[in-house]
Design an enzyme around this catalytic site. Structure first.
Site, PDB file in Angstrom:
ATOM      1  N   GLU A 141      -3.090   4.638   7.295  1.00 37.13           N
ATOM      2  CA  GLU A 141      -3.852   3.445   6.896  1.00 37.13           C
ATOM      3  C   GLU A 141      -3.446   2.259   7.764  1.00 37.13           C
ATOM      4  OE1 GLU A 141      -4.635   4.202   2.152  1.00 37.13           O
ATOM      5  OE2 GLU A 141      -2.682   3.479   2.768  1.00 37.13           O
TER       6      GLU A 141
ATOM      7  N   GLY B 260      -0.998   6.347  -2.451  1.00 40.88           N
ATOM      8  CA  GLY B 260      -1.471   7.701  -2.147  1.00 40.88           C
ATOM      9  C   GLY B 260      -0.703   8.326  -0.996  1.00 40.88           C
TER      10      GLY B 260
ATOM     11  N   LYS C  66       0.836  -1.189   0.000  1.00 36.13           N
ATOM     12  CA  LYS C  66       0.000   0.000   0.000  1.00 36.13           C
ATOM     13  C   LYS C  66       0.881   1.252   0.000  1.00 36.13           C
ATOM     14  CE  LYS C  66      -3.558   0.389   2.549  1.00 36.13           C
ATOM     15  NZ  LYS C  66      -4.198   1.086   1.409  1.00 36.13           N
TER      16      LYS C  66
HETATM   17  C1  5RP Z   1      -3.101   4.925  -0.539  1.00 37.22           C
HETATM   18  C2  5RP Z   1      -3.273   3.495  -0.864  1.00 37.22           C
HETATM   19  C3  5RP Z   1      -4.348   3.142  -1.819  1.00 37.22           C
HETATM   20  O1  5RP Z   1      -5.285   2.343  -1.165  1.00 37.22           O
HETATM   21  C4  5RP Z   1      -3.725   2.415  -2.978  1.00 37.22           C
HETATM   22  O2  5RP Z   1      -2.798   3.299  -3.601  1.00 37.22           O
HETATM   23  C5  5RP Z   1      -4.767   1.981  -4.016  1.00 37.22           C
HETATM   24  O3  5RP Z   1      -5.341   3.093  -4.631  1.00 37.22           O
HETATM   25  P1  5RP Z   1      -6.348   2.945  -5.851  1.00 37.22           P
HETATM   26  O4  5RP Z   1      -7.577   2.271  -5.336  1.00 37.22           O
HETATM   27  O5  5RP Z   1      -6.595   4.376  -6.292  1.00 37.22           O
HETATM   28  O6  5RP Z   1      -5.645   2.150  -6.922  1.00 37.22           O
HETATM   29  O7  5RP Z   1      -2.579   2.627  -0.368  1.00 37.22           O
HETATM   30  O8  5RP Z   1      -1.991   5.157   0.282  1.00 37.22           O
END
Ligand code: 5RP
Length: 228
Positions: A108, A102, A99
């Site tokens: 998280e 973002g 993860k």
């Molecule tokens: C943010 C994350 C997101 O959950 C991960 O990047 C997945 O994002 P998306 O659903 O837009 O592909 O870990 O830190």
């Protein structure tokens, strides 16, 4: 909002499937990303229909969206338990996740770990036999160069994440920087997780080892749910 991977229909199917697990009276961890956003919107519709829930956001983005769609919010320090969390992933292999796409993985991990159940929502492009996605490591700004060296000693190739539509690096919601660390195929996620956690100045890394209880994989024609 950053988007990646599969289609909007796949992400929506996954998010709405996981939101079905939200029941009256629950405290729900609200994940970050374009797929988790569909779950937050679905929870908002359930609130409009009379559901009593409180959401614990994992980022600025999830908090803003939850406010927009009317999900009542609480801080982690204001609730006695988190019944379930719904969150996205950049890659999953069984219950193991990468993860942090973002840059929200520190919060998280706090919220997802506190939850009694973690429901991961993903499109099919996120599935892997073995994890090989670069692992984000959030580092204190002062640790940027030393953590970079430490990641290289572990066999990784770190890249400072740079911002889009801003000169310079991504700065997390916590005021830190992110090193995206390429390790190739990760043979032993638990061992790498422990090594990354031991780096001085590393706030949190994006390996979520064995954390998923369910993965809801959205497809154009339905949803596949894997349980662990
Ligand atoms: C943010 C994350 C997101 O959950 C991960 O990047 C997945 O994002 P998306 O659903 O837009 O592909 O870990 O830190």
């Amino acid at each position: 909002m950053k988007t990646s991977g599969g289609s909007e229909a796949e992400k929506r199917a996954a998010g709405e499937s996981a939101a079905e697990a939200v029941e009256d009276g629950m405290v729900v961890g609200l994940g970050t990303g374009s797929t988790a956003a569909h779950a937050i919107r679905a929870i908002g519709r359930k609130v409009d229909a009379g559901l009593d829930v409180r959401g614990v956001p994992t980022s600025f983005q999830s908090r803003e969206l939850a406010k927009e769609v009317g999900v009542p919010l609480a801080g982690l320090d204001e609730v006695s338990a988190v019944d379930l969390a719904i969150d996205g992933a950049d890659q999953f292999s069984g219950p193991h996740l990468v993860k942090g796409g973002g840059a929200a993985h520190a919060r998280e991990k706090i919220v997802d770990s506190a939850a009694n159940r973690l429901l991961v929502v993903a499109d099919p492009s996120k599935a892997a036999d073995r994890l090989d996605h670069p692992v984000p490591v959030e580092v204190l700004p002062d640790a940027r160069t030393t953590a970079d060296d430490d990641v290289r000693v572990l066999g990784g190739t770190p890249t400072l994440r740079t911002a889009e539509r801003k000169d310079g690096p991504v700065v997390t919601d916590n005021g830190n920087l992110v090193l995206d660390c390429e390790f190739g195929e990760i043979a032993n996620p638990a061992e790498l997780a422990a090594d990354l956690a031991a780096i001085p100045g590393a706030v949190e890394h994006g390996l979520f080892v064995g954390m998923a209880d369910e993965v809801h994989v959205g497809r154009e024609d339905g949803v596949e749910v894997e349980r662990f």
